[in-house]
Design a protein around this motif. Sequence first.
Motif, PDB file in Angstrom:
ATOM      1  N   ILE A  71       0.835  -1.217   0.000  1.00  0.00           N
ATOM      2  CA  ILE A  71       0.000   0.000   0.000  1.00  0.00           C
ATOM      3  C   ILE A  71       0.867   1.264   0.000  1.00  0.00           C
ATOM      4  CG2 ILE A  71      -1.734   1.273   1.339  1.00  0.00           C
ATOM      5  CD1 ILE A  71      -2.810  -1.511   2.273  1.00  0.00           C
ATOM      6  N   ARG A  91      12.904  -0.444   5.458  1.00  0.00           N
ATOM      7  CA  ARG A  91      14.237  -0.999   5.760  1.00  0.00           C
ATOM      8  C   ARG A  91      15.007  -1.358   4.490  1.00  0.00           C
ATOM      9  NH1 ARG A  91      11.919  -5.541   9.560  1.00  0.00           N
ATOM     10  NH2 ARG A  91      10.542  -5.473   7.753  1.00  0.00           N
ATOM     11  N   ARG A  92      14.331  -1.901   3.460  1.00  0.00           N
ATOM     12  CA  ARG A  92      15.058  -2.447   2.293  1.00  0.00           C
ATOM     13  C   ARG A  92      15.380  -1.349   1.285  1.00  0.00           C
ATOM     14  NH1 ARG A  92      10.736  -6.522   0.468  1.00  0.00           N
ATOM     15  NH2 ARG A  92       9.476  -4.913   1.434  1.00  0.00           N
ATOM     16  N   ASN A 149       2.541   4.339   7.266  1.00  0.00           N
ATOM     17  CA  ASN A 149       1.960   3.150   6.626  1.00  0.00           C
ATOM     18  C   ASN A 149       2.635   1.856   7.080  1.00  0.00           C
ATOM     19  OD1 ASN A 149       0.791   1.477   4.273  1.00  0.00           O
ATOM     20  ND2 ASN A 149       2.992   1.455   3.896  1.00  0.00           N
ATOM     21  N   TYR A 214      -3.227  -7.579  16.411  1.00  0.00           N
ATOM     22  CA  TYR A 214      -3.322  -6.646  15.286  1.00  0.00           C
ATOM     23  C   TYR A 214      -4.543  -5.735  15.467  1.00  0.00           C
ATOM     24  CZ  TYR A 214      -3.669  -4.977  10.466  1.00  0.00           C
ATOM     25  OH  TYR A 214      -3.743  -4.182   9.344  1.00  0.00           O
ATOM     26  N   THR A 249      -1.139  -7.674  -1.133  1.00  0.00           N
ATOM     27  CA  THR A 249       0.235  -7.203  -0.889  1.00  0.00           C
ATOM     28  C   THR A 249       1.029  -8.358  -0.255  1.00  0.00           C
ATOM     29  OG1 THR A 249      -0.213  -6.517   1.383  1.00  0.00           O
ATOM     30  CG2 THR A 249      -0.642  -4.876  -0.312  1.00  0.00           C
TER      31      THR A 249
HETATM   32  N1  LIG Z   1      -2.744  -5.759   2.938  1.00  0.00           N
HETATM   33  C1  LIG Z   1      -3.826  -5.716   3.662  1.00  0.00           C
HETATM   34  O1  LIG Z   1      -4.712  -6.581   3.519  1.00  0.00           O
HETATM   35  C2  LIG Z   1      -4.029  -4.607   4.648  1.00  0.00           C
HETATM   36  C3  LIG Z   1      -5.310  -4.390   5.146  1.00  0.00           C
HETATM   37  C4  LIG Z   1      -5.517  -3.380   6.072  1.00  0.00           C
HETATM   38  C5  LIG Z   1      -4.465  -2.585   6.489  1.00  0.00           C
HETATM   39  N2  LIG Z   1      -3.226  -2.794   6.002  1.00  0.00           N
HETATM   40  C6  LIG Z   1      -2.132  -1.933   6.505  1.00  0.00           C
HETATM   41  O2  LIG Z   1      -1.369  -1.453   5.439  1.00  0.00           O
HETATM   42  C7  LIG Z   1      -0.045  -1.149   5.907  1.00  0.00           C
HETATM   43  C8  LIG Z   1       0.948  -1.645   4.861  1.00  0.00           C
HETATM   44  O3  LIG Z   1       0.837  -3.045   4.703  1.00  0.00           O
HETATM   45  P1  LIG Z   1       0.901  -3.765   3.283  1.00  0.00           P
HETATM   46  O4  LIG Z   1      -0.330  -4.535   3.127  1.00  0.00           O
HETATM   47  O5  LIG Z   1       1.286  -2.809   2.232  1.00  0.00           O
HETATM   48  O6  LIG Z   1       2.062  -4.818   3.595  1.00  0.00           O
HETATM   49  P2  LIG Z   1       3.549  -4.971   3.002  1.00  0.00           P
HETATM   50  O7  LIG Z   1       3.513  -5.066   1.528  1.00  0.00           O
HETATM   51  O8  LIG Z   1       4.133  -6.079   3.794  1.00  0.00           O
HETATM   52  O9  LIG Z   1       4.243  -3.589   3.390  1.00  0.00           O
HETATM   53  C9  LIG Z   1       4.675  -3.300   4.682  1.00  0.00           C
HETATM   54  C10 LIG Z   1       5.688  -2.169   4.602  1.00  0.00           C
HETATM   55  O10 LIG Z   1       6.106  -1.854   5.942  1.00  0.00           O
HETATM   56  C11 LIG Z   1       7.537  -1.844   5.967  1.00  0.00           C
HETATM   57  N3  LIG Z   1       8.026  -2.235   7.281  1.00  0.00           N
HETATM   58  C12 LIG Z   1       7.728  -3.368   7.973  1.00  0.00           C
HETATM   59  N4  LIG Z   1       8.420  -3.403   9.111  1.00  0.00           N
HETATM   60  C13 LIG Z   1       9.186  -2.280   9.144  1.00  0.00           C
HETATM   61  C14 LIG Z   1      10.131  -1.762  10.045  1.00  0.00           C
HETATM   62  N5  LIG Z   1      10.447  -2.400  11.186  1.00  0.00           N
HETATM   63  N6  LIG Z   1      10.738  -0.578   9.758  1.00  0.00           N
HETATM   64  C15 LIG Z   1      10.430   0.086   8.614  1.00  0.00           C
HETATM   65  N7  LIG Z   1       9.542  -0.360   7.725  1.00  0.00           N
HETATM   66  C16 LIG Z   1       8.930  -1.528   7.973  1.00  0.00           C
HETATM   67  C17 LIG Z   1       7.965  -2.817   4.883  1.00  0.00           C
HETATM   68  O11 LIG Z   1       9.246  -2.481   4.361  1.00  0.00           O
HETATM   69  P3  LIG Z   1      10.630  -3.210   4.699  1.00  0.00           P
HETATM   70  O12 LIG Z   1      10.356  -4.680   4.832  1.00  0.00           O
HETATM   71  O13 LIG Z   1      11.495  -2.849   3.536  1.00  0.00           O
HETATM   72  O14 LIG Z   1      11.091  -2.587   5.970  1.00  0.00           O
HETATM   73  C18 LIG Z   1       6.912  -2.550   3.810  1.00  0.00           C
HETATM   74  O15 LIG Z   1       7.289  -1.455   3.010  1.00  0.00           O
HETATM   75  C19 LIG Z   1       0.093  -1.788   7.273  1.00  0.00           C
HETATM   76  O16 LIG Z   1       0.074  -0.799   8.266  1.00  0.00           O
HETATM   77  C20 LIG Z   1      -1.143  -2.666   7.394  1.00  0.00           C
HETATM   78  O17 LIG Z   1      -1.602  -2.760   8.716  1.00  0.00           O
HETATM   79  C21 LIG Z   1      -2.975  -3.795   5.090  1.00  0.00           C
END
Ligand SMILES: NC(=O)c1ccc[n+]([C@@H]2O[C@H](COP(=O)([O-])OP(=O)(O)OC[C@H]3O[C@@H](n4cnc5c(N)ncnc54)[C@H](OP(=O)(O)O)[C@@H]3O)[C@@H](O)[C@H]2O)c1
Length: 346
Positions: A71, A91-92, A149, A214, A249
């Motif tokens: 996202i 981080r990456r 995010n 969560y 994602t």
């Molecule tokens: N996908 C869903 O179904 C969904 C639904 C509702 C809400 N959300 C929310 O959307 C947000 C993003 O999730 P996503 O679905 O896009 O998942 P994602 O693709 O796994 O992305 C998560 C992001 O957070 C970063 N991250 C994780 N741990 C970190 C750390 N310790 N320090 C810095 N960056 C960190 C990751 O980057 P690095 O690994 O490079 O650090 C990645 O860019 C979250 O807050 C989640 O709660 C997602």
Amino acid sequence: MSSTVQKYFEKYGMAVLETIGAGVLTYGLFYLMALCFVDCDLELAFYSIFGKSPRKLKGKVVFITGASSGIGEHTAKALAKHGVRLVLTARRQSELERVKIECLHLSKNQLSDKDILVIPFDITDLSAHKRVFQQALNHFGTVHVLVNNAGRSQRALFEYIDMSVDKQMFDLNVFAVVNLTRIAINHFNEKGSGHVAVVSSLAGVFGAPYSATYTATKHAIHGYFDALRIEKMDKNIAVTLLCPGPTLTNFLQESFTERDGQKYGIPADRKDRRMTGERCGQLCAIALANRTQESWMGLFPMMPFVYTAVYFPTISKMALGLLGPRRLFKMRDSKDIQFDQGKRKL
Ligand SMILES: NC(=O)c1ccc[n+]([C@@H]2O[C@H](COP(=O)([O-])OP(=O)(O)OC[C@H]3O[C@@H](n4cnc5c(N)ncnc54)[C@H](OP(=O)(O)O)[C@@H]3O)[C@@H](O)[C@H]2O)c1
């Protein structure tokens, strides 16, 4: 009641009541039907057609955490298309550089290399926050919007969750967000304007089974941000809660479980009933441009579900009782929950 009023009431009273009743029924039906066709709440759906375009943010500086995938990446891309300057963090570093190149390409020359700043850092290291935010200020002179995010979800049974997992999840999903937001708010206070947003979840609006920690982290975020919004009501500082439902994602793969150090590790399937990351990023960008307070996003039946949970809690409780936790979970993940590669039975 005077005799004239009584006469009119007897003559037209029923007709007026019937017209009001029909109006309420038509409005309710229209609402219900509309919810079956939209993939976001009705305010955001309205803004996506008649509201301000993300183009309104052209030239502004938006600081996004967790921009290396999912996202965060797609919100960055939706904004880059309109010439919004970006700070990309996660981080990456290699993934952030990839997102930067793709954003520059999508901006069609509206942005140049210096308009997108990449800062790799671990957001749970709170001692790095001031330095990182200052780095963005040194580069751009200001930050207009902070989008919190970065975050991780969870798949676990409540009674087996290690306390250390609860603590790590609150460190990432809550305390890192709150600490960085405080730094940004101090900057916004100084310049007299700003906007802070957080990617929460529909699990911040109602409870999601098998994701207790969560759900708790996202509810905590709603508490912090709802209070902050009221504190800043008389200032030019906006506060937005972005609440996606299931989105395609890396999220599932990266989810915490009940055990310390373990990842759920099941990738989301393209065939799963999930909103695409692109669409979610686009809706987030529209919500940011229109400075909404709280925006819900999700494919059918998420919108009727969330509206019922919020506005008709008794009906929602009855529906939950009929559905049960596992069917609800399947609605969310498009598959049954797996603990320890299916060894543990529910
Ligand atoms: N996908 C869903 O179904 C969904 C639904 C509702 C809400 N959300 C929310 O959307 C947000 C993003 O999730 P996503 O679905 O896009 O998942 P994602 O693709 O796994 O992305 C998560 C992001 O957070 C970063 N991250 C994780 N741990 C970190 C750390 N310790 N320090 C810095 N960056 C960190 C990751 O980057 P690095 O690994 O490079 O650090 C990645 O860019 C979250 O807050 C989640 O709660 C997602």
